[in-house]
Design a protein around this motif. Structure first.
Motif: not given
Length: 673
Positions: A669-673, A625-626, A611-613, A617-620
């Motif tokens: 930001f992105d529901q697809s993640f 992207n934004h 979960l931490q990884t 990754q999602r934060m980066n």
């Protein structure tokens, strides 16, 4: 000598008359009995005074004190009880040597290439050093010779003869003195001498001042002898250079002494007082009559009013007519010097008071020297006194401080490690005499020294189990109030931040430019914002140059943005890291909390790692992207950017509450993640 002397012949005649009358005065001895030891709590204050003035410390801390009994003994009486009186003279001699030992010891400490804290932070080391210095003075210098003291007593007697005869001539005239018989002359002389030594403070101050100058010449000779004597220098040096003893911290009021720093309170109430003086945004509302500054910071709220002090025996109605105008004038004339004086009072109180109800006494010059001011030079190039304007400014600041009335409507303190709601009101410092009676601050009551204590508001914070004191660089008081106004204010704000960060040992927390300017009461120059930026950066560079901070740098600042329109708003929201000096970090190291292992947010270590990884990754990805900075995200999640940076780098896991906030933020930001 006298105001009415107008020509040389009159001067010569008076001097000849004085010399003739001196020989008609019978031989006498003045014996002072004072067995009280020098208070240990004043050592650091003596050292501060010595460092600030750059000269030998005055021997007499109690100049003008009339509580020490003095006895006039004629020659016949002295001869009948010579052994007893000689013992009394030896006691006085020992006291003088002790004061010289302290002063010369400080001189050696201040001019040593080693640090001074080895002695000043350890009572035993200090006492050992003073004892060794006393032995050197007594056994290896001219002070140990009986002729030295005989000459001193002859000089002392001659000075008293001159002072008393001057006064007698002013009262009775030269003819009146000459017409007296030897017996009549001596009766009048000794009556006046006893009266002056017993009750006349002005006479005692004048006489003590002359004695101090005489003894300072001894000190200068002693320093030369000690510095030129290899064995004496080595003995002193060996004591001074002993390593500082460790040990558990004391819960006493006095904080640990640290050279080049003052100790001040570090609570919300104390900062509010500083801030109110910086901003001067006092208003008189419909419900009140006094200028008021309303504040709400975290879980603390209340107000600060300007209410001039009125003695109880004065007619309140007659005084009240002018009080509102006086209060308005005090607000209008407030300056950063008032904050300097407030910090100095706080530092000296913490240094000198052993208990909360102690009334401490300091000299006005202690405040002036701690502000970095030097006495002006007199005609022969030696240090004289401070300028009248400088003394008046300090007294005005004391009036401002005396008028501060602080009301805490709500705050949280800790008792037995449990939070409790507290309400309290009162003044900041109370100016009281030795009898515990409050007095009004003015030129008359504060001409030489002041006596004061804390009122119940600050006292509440001093007895709290969460009591905090911060190190404040002395430069904050030394900087010129006009040319280095911003530097003075940044010193104080950073002092507070570092003390609050010390618990976690994390000094890399970010500071927004806008926040730093706002707490210092400085706004943006909207017409020429570049001037604000240049002044701000110049102030930080000055703090680096003076070793108050180790370094500073922007976070995520793009210099290209400064060339475009609206760059100032972007700059104001940019964050800065300001690194404290190594001395600050080392001093606070003992209060750092031992970090506990971060709690797991999952029952399985593998699941936690996975979960931490994914979170990192999602934060980066979202940030790239934004085009977002950590500061942008931290503000929305309501955590510090430095803490969020540690989460992104995998250094900490973060609590379940913070992780939940981060996941909710990412999903927007992105529901697809």
């Amino acid at each position: 000598m006298f105001n009415y002397i107008t020509n040389e012949s009159t001067q010569v005649y008076l001097e000849r008359t004085m010399e003739e009358e001196k020989h008609r005065i019978k031989n006498f001895y003045v014996l002072s009995v004072n067995d009280a030891p020098i208070e240990k709590m004043n050592y650091s204050l003596f050292f501060d005074r010595h460092i600030e003035e750059g000269s030998i410390v005055d021997l007499e801390q109690d100049e003008g004190n009339t509580n020490t009994p003095s006895y006039i003994i004629d020659e016949e009486e002295y001869a009948r009880n010579k052994e007893l009186y000689y013992k009394i003279r030896l006691q006085l001699r020992k006291r003088i040597i002790e004061k010289m030992a302290i002063s010369i010891n400080f001189y050696i400490v201040a001019h040593s290439t080693q640090g001074s804290n080895a002695i000043l932070n350890n009572d035993q080391l200090l006492e050992n050093s003073i004892e060794e210095t006393k032995a050197i003075i007594q056994n290896e210098t001219f002070i140990g010779k009986e002729d030295t003291w005989d000459n001193f007593y002859i000089w002392l007697q001659n000075q008293l003869k001159i002072f008393i005869l001057e006064e007698m001539i002013l009262l009775d005239g030269i003819r009146g003195i000459k017409e007296l018989t030897i017996e009549e002359l001596n009766v009048k002389f000794f009556e006046l001498l006893r009266f002056n030594l017993a009750t006349n403070k002005s006479f005692i101050r004048k006489f003590s001042h002359n004695v101090d100058h005489y003894l300072k010449e001894w000190q200068r000779r002693l320093i030369n002898e000690i510095n030129n004597n290899v064995s004496a220098s080595l003995q002193l040096g060996s004591v001074i250079e002993q390593p500082e003893n460790g040990g558990a911290g004391s819960d006493a009021l006095q904080p640990k002494y640290m050279s080049n720093y003052a100790n001040v309170l570090n609570n919300v109430a104390y900062h509010v007082v500083r801030e109110s003086i910086y901003k001067k945004k006092f208003v008189i509302g419909d419900e009140g009559i006094w200028p008021k500054y309303i504040f709400e910071k975290g879980n603390t709220s209340g107000n600060l009013q300007i209410i001039p002090f009125i003695k109880e025996n004065r007619n309140f109605n007659s005084a009240y007519e002018n009080m509102q105008q006086i209060a308005s004038n005090l607000v209008r004339q407030m300056s950063i010097i008032d904050v300097d004086v407030l910090d100095i009072l706080c530092h000296l109180y913490l240094q000198l008071a052993k208990n909360l109800d102690d009334i401490v006494e300091i000299e006005l010059r202690d405040i002036l020297t701690m502000r970095g001011l030097r006495p002006k030079l007199n005609g022969d190039g030696r240090r004289g006194g401070f300028e009248t304007k400088q003394r008046e400014q300090v007294i005005h600041s004391l009036k401002v401080i005396q008028s501060l009335w602080l009301t805490i409507d709500k705050t949280v303190m800790y008792k037995n490690n449990k939070p409790i709601q507290v309400e309290v009101q009162g003044r900041t410092f109370l100016f009281k005499n030795a009898n515990g009676e409050e007095y009004e601050v003015n030129e008359e009551t504060c001409g030489k020294s002041i006596t004061f204590t804390v009122d119940k508001v600050f006292a509440k914070y001093l007895v709290s189990s969460k009591r905090q004191m911060a190190l404040l660089p002395l430069k904050a008081m030394h900087y010129h109030p006009a040319r280095f106004n911003l530097e003075k204010k940044l010193c104080r704000y950073l002092s507070w931040r570092w003390r609050t960060q010390a618990y976690k040992g994390d000094y890399q927390q970010l500071n927004k430019v806008n926040t730093l300017l706002e707490v210092c009461g400085h706004g943006l120059n909207n017409r020429l914002p570049i001037r604000t930026r240049e002044r701000f950066e110049k102030a930080l560079d000055k703090l680096v140059e003076d070793k108050i901070i180790a370094d500073w740098y922007y976070i995520n600042w793009d210099e290209n943005r400064a060339e475009g329109k609206g760059w100032a708003k972007y700059w104001l929201n940019t964050s800065i890291v300001i690194d404290p000096s190594p001395e600050i970090k080392e001093h606070y190291r003992s209060i750092e909390r031992v970090k506990k292992p971060a709690k797991s947010v999952a029952t399985s270590k593998d699941m936690q790692s996975s979960l931490q990884t994914e979170l990192i990754q999602r934060m980066n990805r979202v940030r790239r992207n934004h085009n977002l900075t950590l500061t942008n995200i931290a503000e929305e999640i309501e955590v510090s950017a430095s803490y969020l940076n540690k989460i992104e780098r995998g250094l900490v896991v973060g609590s379940s509450k913070i992780q939940k906030k981060i996941w909710e933020w990412l999903e927007r930001f992105d529901q697809s993640f």
